[in-house]
Design a protein around this motif. Structure first.
Motif, short mmCIF file in Angstrom:
data_model
loop_
_atom_site.label_atom_id
_atom_site.label_comp_id
_atom_site.label_asym_id
_atom_site.label_seq_id
_atom_site.Cartn_x
_atom_site.Cartn_y
_atom_site.Cartn_z
N ASN A 251 0.78 -1.26 0.09
CA ASN A 251 0.08 0.14 -0.04
C ASN A 251 1.03 1.19 -0.08
N ASP A 252 0.28 2.47 -0.38
CA ASP A 252 0.79 3.50 -0.18
C ASP A 252 0.78 4.05 1.21
N ASN A 253 1.71 3.26 2.12
CA ASN A 253 1.44 3.37 3.59
C ASN A 253 2.12 4.45 4.43
N THR A 254 2.68 5.43 3.50
CA THR A 254 3.42 6.51 4.27
C THR A 254 2.49 7.30 5.34
N LEU B 259 1.02 6.09 7.48
CA LEU B 259 0.97 5.47 8.95
C LEU B 259 2.13 5.77 9.60
N VAL B 260 3.01 6.66 9.04
CA VAL B 260 4.50 6.57 9.82
C VAL B 260 4.34 6.88 11.18
#
Lengths: 282, 282
Positions: free
Chosen positions: B202-205, B207-208
């Motif tokens: 996913n484009d999980n950025t 969630l950093v």
């Protein structure tokens, strides 16, 4: 708001409950505890982590301003149904549960109107369980997530945020129940499924001597409490299945890229993962 | 055997080559280096990590008793074909390559009879590349694997094992070419495919901020040198595809266990992974 006279009761004195008790007691609060295991209570009393404790939820142990439910997901709702009559009017109740949609609406729908349940999730843990391993220092680098609903008052939400500050969490944020469960499915539950599946792929124990830090780091969380995590996974099944399927699709894509020796696409995937992962560096 | 007069040449002065040079120079050996990048040579000369160096493989730079090939997998064989005429008779040659079947038989089949190539793999690295990041301390906790064939003499095998001791590797072992490549496919390459695929799922950025140590540990190796690892993967494609498929099957099994809510089987899988992983604790 929390004051020096605020009294706490920890229900379920395991790794997290014990860490809450220690952290609160160290800050001078009066702390009671309830656990079905008498040894856990005796251990915490001997260590000076609680002021009073017992295996039965008595009016005396529950004569507090705040209850923290440190119970397994499948037990939280039952406990509230069974014992809420013994709780002091005005008490604020929170929890530590790692999933939210499966427990919060149900508790809030049956709760006495003079009590308030504000759910929260301390994102901290260890690969061991039991009160004897509890340690409030695990909270210092960790996130504390409050998941309020329209049943909650600002006062009670602020109270629970204050609690996270008393326990020295690194960061306190608010998410909705769904946002929380979706985030947890990806960041925590999917990573555990991966680590567990990797350890189970082969009987790889003959490779111990060749193992480097990459493999150790990746599989550390394959040591897992089977009772707790099977409950957490099943309560979050919809989101977790979606994350697993998305990951499997992505890994199959990589597999096919390797099989066809599509070097340019493989490099693109490596560059993308490198770029994204750099954002997660501390 | 290695003596204080033994002279070394490092061909390819990157992260590993630079670490070899530093470690050998610190032990008092004469070390030369060859790299197509003049800046890398100048950097190492300025740091005092090498005695001599240059961008061209000259007779003078190759007037040594041992050559370490710190080159990319696709370049190792070509380099040997092109420059072996310049190498001093009796020289022992080794490498650092992370795959073995794709390079060792080919080099040994074309090698001058008065030279000997004993392949080896220092299982150490960092998530960065380049001579400026080199550091011989990365060898201290690491495994050094020698992969001899029937073309090798005991004397040369012992020489390369001695080299690993000079560089302070934690442990030195022997594996066949196939054993090495199979082990590497599971312990190292599969784990990199998993970390890369997880970051790419996913484009999980966003969630950093919620990320804990489990996710960071699992994805650390998603920062990856795309040129080096695409070569390593393709050279080990057969074993790596098998490991990926085995892992995907295992993860699908877990997925179906979750979908059908087969709690007993899920607990069995957790207990198995926990038991196996404990054996890998240091």
């Amino acid at each position: 708001m929390i004051s020096k006279d605020t009294r706490f009761c920890i229900v379920g004195l395991g790794l997290l409950g014990g860490s809450y008790a220690q952290g609160l007691k160290a800050n001078g609060f009066y702390v009671t505890a309830i656990d079905i295991n008498e040894e856990s209570i005796d251990y915490a009393l001997n260590q000076g982590w609680i002021d009073e404790g017992g295996v039965t939820p008595t009016n005396q142990l529950l004569d507090v301003d705040c209850i923290v439910l440190g119970l397994y997901p499948n037990v939280v709702v039952k406990w509230m149904k069974q014992y809420q009559d013994k709780i002091k009017s005005g008490c604020i109740i929170t929890d530590v549960t790692g999933v939210k949609r499966g427990i919060v609406p149900e508790i809030q729908s049956i709760l006495r109107p003079d009590l308030e349940f504000v759910a929260s999730h301390p994102m901290a843990g260890r690969e061991v369980s039991g009160v004897q391993y509890s340690d409030p220092n695990i909270f210092k680098p960790a996130n504390f997530i409050v998941t309020p609903t329209d049943k909650n008052t600002d006062t009670a939400i602020e109270f629970v945020k204050d609690l996270s500050k008393e326990l020295s969490f690194n960061r306190t944020t608010e998410l909705s129940l769904s946002q929380h469960d979706e985030m947890i499915a990806f960041l925590s539950q999917l990573t555990h499924v991966i680590a567990v599946s990797l350890m189970n792929t082969n009987d790889n124990t003959h490779l111990v001597d060749y193992t480097g830090d990459s493999f150790r780091d990746l599989t550390r969380i394959a040591k897992i409490n089977e009772n707790l995590w099977s409950e957490l996974f099943i309560m979050n099944k919809d989101y977790l299945l979606k994350e697993i399927d998305d990951f499997l699709d992505e890994m199959k894509r990589f597999r096919d890229t390797l099989e066809t020796e599509d070097i340019e696409e493989m490099k693109r995937l490596f560059i993308q993962s490198t770029t994204r992962r750099k954002l997660f560096d501390k």
